[in-house]
Every structure is written in C-alpha cells, then in structure tokens.
Design a protein around this motif. Structure first.
Motif, PDB file in Angstrom:
ATOM      1  N   GLY A 209     -25.407  -1.054  -3.834  1.00 36.56           N
ATOM      2  CA  GLY A 209     -24.183  -0.743  -4.523  1.00 36.56           C
ATOM      3  C   GLY A 209     -22.977  -0.259  -3.360  1.00 36.56           C
ATOM      4  N   ILE A 210     -21.867   0.229  -4.126  1.00 31.14           N
ATOM      5  CA  ILE A 210     -20.949   0.489  -3.318  1.00 31.14           C
ATOM      6  C   ILE A 210     -21.096   1.918  -2.821  1.00 31.14           C
ATOM      7  CG2 ILE A 210     -19.094  -0.977  -4.520  1.00 31.14           C
ATOM      8  CD1 ILE A 210     -18.270   1.488  -5.802  1.00 31.14           C
ATOM      9  N   PHE A 211     -20.444   2.157  -1.487  1.00 32.97           N
ATOM     10  CA  PHE A 211     -20.494   3.786  -1.081  1.00 32.97           C
ATOM     11  C   PHE A 211     -19.511   4.380  -1.990  1.00 32.97           C
ATOM     12  CE2 PHE A 211     -19.445   7.118   1.721  1.00 32.97           C
ATOM     13  CZ  PHE A 211     -20.865   7.354   2.339  1.00 32.97           C
ATOM     14  N   PRO A 212     -19.787   5.392  -2.459  1.00 37.34           N
ATOM     15  CA  PRO A 212     -18.695   6.168  -3.513  1.00 37.34           C
ATOM     16  C   PRO A 212     -17.679   6.783  -2.613  1.00 37.34           C
ATOM     17  CG  PRO A 212     -20.785   7.656  -3.168  1.00 37.34           C
ATOM     18  CD  PRO A 212     -21.131   6.239  -2.445  1.00 37.34           C
ATOM     19  N   VAL A 213     -16.324   6.510  -3.144  1.00 38.89           N
ATOM     20  CA  VAL A 213     -14.944   6.948  -2.636  1.00 38.89           C
ATOM     21  C   VAL A 213     -14.131   6.888  -3.630  1.00 38.89           C
ATOM     22  CG1 VAL A 213     -15.458   6.260  -0.257  1.00 38.89           C
ATOM     23  CG2 VAL A 213     -14.451   4.711  -1.548  1.00 38.89           C
ATOM     24  N   LYS A 214     -12.968   7.687  -3.489  1.00 40.53           N
ATOM     25  CA  LYS A 214     -11.902   7.522  -4.608  1.00 40.53           C
ATOM     26  C   LYS A 214     -11.078   6.159  -4.011  1.00 40.53           C
ATOM     27  CE  LYS A 214      -7.748   9.583  -6.196  1.00 40.53           C
ATOM     28  NZ  LYS A 214      -7.078  10.941  -6.356  1.00 40.53           N
ATOM     29  N   ARG A 215     -11.056   5.218  -5.004  1.00 38.16           N
ATOM     30  CA  ARG A 215     -10.528   4.043  -4.805  1.00 38.16           C
ATOM     31  C   ARG A 215      -8.827   4.023  -5.002  1.00 38.16           C
ATOM     32  NH1 ARG A 215     -12.524  -1.897  -6.616  1.00 38.16           N
ATOM     33  NH2 ARG A 215     -10.611  -2.832  -7.430  1.00 38.16           N
ATOM     34  N   VAL A 216      -8.077   3.548  -4.067  1.00 38.44           N
ATOM     35  CA  VAL A 216      -6.701   3.413  -4.111  1.00 38.44           C
ATOM     36  C   VAL A 216      -6.047   2.113  -4.257  1.00 38.44           C
ATOM     37  CG1 VAL A 216      -4.619   3.886  -3.003  1.00 38.44           C
ATOM     38  CG2 VAL A 216      -6.383   5.690  -2.713  1.00 38.44           C
ATOM     39  N   GLU A 217      -6.659   1.044  -3.405  1.00 40.64           N
ATOM     40  CA  GLU A 217      -6.036  -0.345  -3.448  1.00 40.64           C
ATOM     41  C   GLU A 217      -7.184  -1.165  -3.032  1.00 40.64           C
ATOM     42  OE1 GLU A 217      -4.239  -3.925  -2.613  1.00 40.64           O
ATOM     43  OE2 GLU A 217      -4.638  -2.437  -0.911  1.00 40.64           O
ATOM     44  N   ALA A 218      -7.576  -2.325  -3.440  1.00 35.83           N
ATOM     45  CA  ALA A 218      -8.640  -3.260  -3.074  1.00 35.83           C
ATOM     46  C   ALA A 218      -8.412  -4.281  -2.274  1.00 35.83           C
ATOM     47  CB  ALA A 218      -9.254  -3.750  -4.315  1.00 35.83           C
ATOM     48  N   THR A 219      -7.196  -4.476  -1.528  1.00 35.76           N
ATOM     49  CA  THR A 219      -7.141  -5.697  -0.663  1.00 35.76           C
ATOM     50  C   THR A 219      -7.786  -5.259   0.704  1.00 35.76           C
ATOM     51  OG1 THR A 219      -4.764  -5.757  -1.604  1.00 35.76           O
ATOM     52  CG2 THR A 219      -5.311  -6.789   0.494  1.00 35.76           C
ATOM     53  N   GLY A 220      -8.499  -6.329   0.890  1.00 38.36           N
ATOM     54  CA  GLY A 220      -9.477  -6.412   2.280  1.00 38.36           C
ATOM     55  C   GLY A 220     -10.710  -5.893   2.129  1.00 38.36           C
ATOM     56  N   ALA A 221     -11.212  -5.686   0.963  1.00 38.40           N
ATOM     57  CA  ALA A 221     -12.610  -4.881   0.952  1.00 38.40           C
ATOM     58  C   ALA A 221     -13.572  -5.969   1.414  1.00 38.40           C
ATOM     59  CB  ALA A 221     -12.848  -4.641  -0.561  1.00 38.40           C
TER      60      ALA A 221
END
Length: 330
Positions: free
Chosen positions: A255-267
């Motif tokens: 699963g994903i590492f928990p963070v506050k997401r701002v913008e997804a480009t380049g993930a």
C-alpha cells in the motif's frame, strides 16, 4: 563512468491549480471513467501557477541522481525559450548535459491541471529522432520512456544494444507505444530487466483494455504474463491503492506510504527511480518496494514531478519513522 543512462523526451511542465469551487468531477458507472468539468467559454480563476522540469526520463534521472548515482540523460527538446528553461533546470539538478540535443523550430511543454490533488495532463508532443550515435554512452543500467511517435527504429536498435552490452534496462511504455500494436515495442519488453506500468497500461499491453482491473488475482495474472516476455522485475502501480511487483520468484503487494497528498504528477516515475535505485544499491525486492513507495509518497506532497524526490538518507529516515511499513507476499 555513468551508473545509468536515461533516454526520453524532456519538457517544461506548467501546473495550473484550480480552486475546488471552479470545477467539478463527474463519473460514469465505471469509477475509472471520470471527467473534469468547468464552464465552457468562461474565465476560470487559477489558484497557483508553478513550473517544473518534466518528462519520464528526466524525472527518473533526477530521482536517481538524488539517490547518489551518476546519471546521464539522453534527451531531445526544442530550441525555443521553453527548451532553454528546461536546460537550466537540468543543469540545476547536476545532470550531465553531454547528451542533450535541441531540435530547431520545435518546443517541449505540458500544461497540467491540478484539481482535488489529481492531475490532468495536456501534452504537446513532437517528432524526435533518437538514435544510437557514435560513442553512445555505455552504463550497466538504462531507463527508457516517452520518445514520442517515432520510436520504432530506435527501439529495434536499442534492444540489440542492450543485449550486446548486457545492460539492465528499465522500461515504461508511453501512450504512443501503447496505442499501437504490441509488436512495435515487444523487443524492448523482452530486453528489459524492469518493466513499470500502471494498471491501465498493463491492460493495454495485454489487450485487456475493457477490463476493470481492480482485482488482486487478475493483477497477479497480468504480472506473470508480462514476466513471460523476459523482464526480471514487473511492476504494476494502482494509484492510491499502491503497487504490485513480481520479481520472477514471488508476488508482492504494498500500500501507499501515508502522507498528505498535494499533486500526483511523477508518482510513478518516483517509484521507478526509488525501486531501481534500491536494486542498484544491492537491496532486495522488499526494500526496493519500500524505497519506491516512500519516494513516490514524498513527490505527491509537492507540486511537480521532481520537487519532492528524496536522497537515500531521507528515504531511510522516513522508513525509520514507520518501521512496520512495507510489502507483503501475496
């Protein structure tokens, strides 16, 4: 000597962040079929405008550079002001400019709409002439993605080059390849040591475009089918749900590492650089997934594909904060 050569188009990305009140998202019965909507013919207020170096190959180059590797970037972009700004950003990241070429009369940019932390990309694609030139750089690793519509001849040549020089190749097929017949890029898949795709790209590659690929067992099947072409590591990312990996021995999910997401480009590019960087550093598959997930998580906390990319020390520090985080065998 370079540790890795990254090959693919570079661009300048312009990010337009919209206020949540100025647009809406409408979805059909299938949850994947969603559309961003705003009033036709209106002036839409923009909350922020940001610029970043873009392109899959440059993103992975910067990611691996920050992890401490010596990276060469072979890229072609326009000779206009956009290309000059991209050059400046490449130089600022400490990448070698030895294999950066400019194409007269052309440009290289993308406009990215950031709305509710998801990105919609409007890309200007140009015809490029990538080739195996004299003294083409040799390195133990290579990464290829997004060469534009004229990729076929280069893919034939690079597949032979990789085999002749025993290069460990990372490959992420771009939309131009996936829209065509699999035979156009099959040689690169067979030559690759790493294949990185999201679930939609995996479906296109295997002719399953119409399937809703949200079932873990189906994804395992797809991982195995792609691996049959030859790659040692096959990665399928599933957005906010995480990623699956098959390393020719075992299947893993993380699963994903928990963070506050701002913008997804380049993930996805951040995951690729973290995963490959860990393998290049002698880590196993589990640690490679941990590195990839943490690097990807850091990128989505900032606008743009490279602002959040981490050093090895930063990755290790984030992992120490959550020692139980990691993949499970499935």
């Amino acid at each position: 000597m370079f540790d890795l050569i990254s090959v693919g188009d570079s661009a300048l990305d312009a990010f337009l962040t919209l206020d949540e009140k100025e647009a809406s998202v409408k979805c059909k019965v299938k949850k994947e079929d969603c559309e961003i909507c705003f009033n036709y013919g209106s002036k839409i207020p923009v909350e922020a405008l940001d610029f970043s170096l873009g392109g899959n190959a440059p993103n992975v180059s910067v990611g691996l550079k920050r992890l401490g590797f010596n990276v060469g970037l072979y890229t072609i972009h326009g000779d206009d002001i956009v290309g000059r700004i991209a050059d400046e950003k490449i130089e600022a990241e400490g990448l070698s400019r030895e294999f950066i070429f400019k194409q007269p009369g052309q440009t290289s940019y993308s406009t990215i709409i950031n709305y509710q932390t998801e990105r919609t990309i409007l890309a200007k694609k140009q015809h490029r002439d990538y080739k195996i030139f004299d003294n083409f750089p040799k390195a133990p690793y290579m990464y290829i993605s997004s060469l534009g519509p004229d990729f076929k001849d280069f893919y034939k040549d690079i597949s032979k080059f990789v085999a002749d020089h025993k290069v460990k190749l990372g490959f992420n097929p771009a939309p131009a390849e996936l829209r065509g017949d699999f035979s156009y890029y099959e040689g690169v898949v067979r030559a690759a040591n790493f294949v990185f795709v999201n679930k939609e790209e995996a479906g296109q590659m295997l002719g399953k475009q119409q399937l809703i690929i949200d079932n873990g067992e189906l994804i395992k099947e797809m991982l195995a089918k792609i691996a049959q072409f030859g790659p040692r590591y096959v990665v399928i990312t599933v957005g906010v749900e995480g990623a699956y990996v098959f390393d020719s021995d075992k299947f893993y999910y993380c699963g994903i590492f928990p963070v506050k997401r701002v913008e997804a480009t380049g993930a996805g590019d951040a995951f690729a650089s973290g995963f490959m960087g860990a393998i290049m550093d002698g880590k196993n598959t589990i640690e490679a997934m941990r590195w990839g997930m943490v690097n990807s998580a850091a990128v989505v906390t900032k606008v743009g594909a490279i602002a959040g990319l981490l050093s090895k020390e930063q990755i290790e520090n984030m992992l120490q904060s959550k020692p139980d985080f990691g993949p499970k065998e499935i």
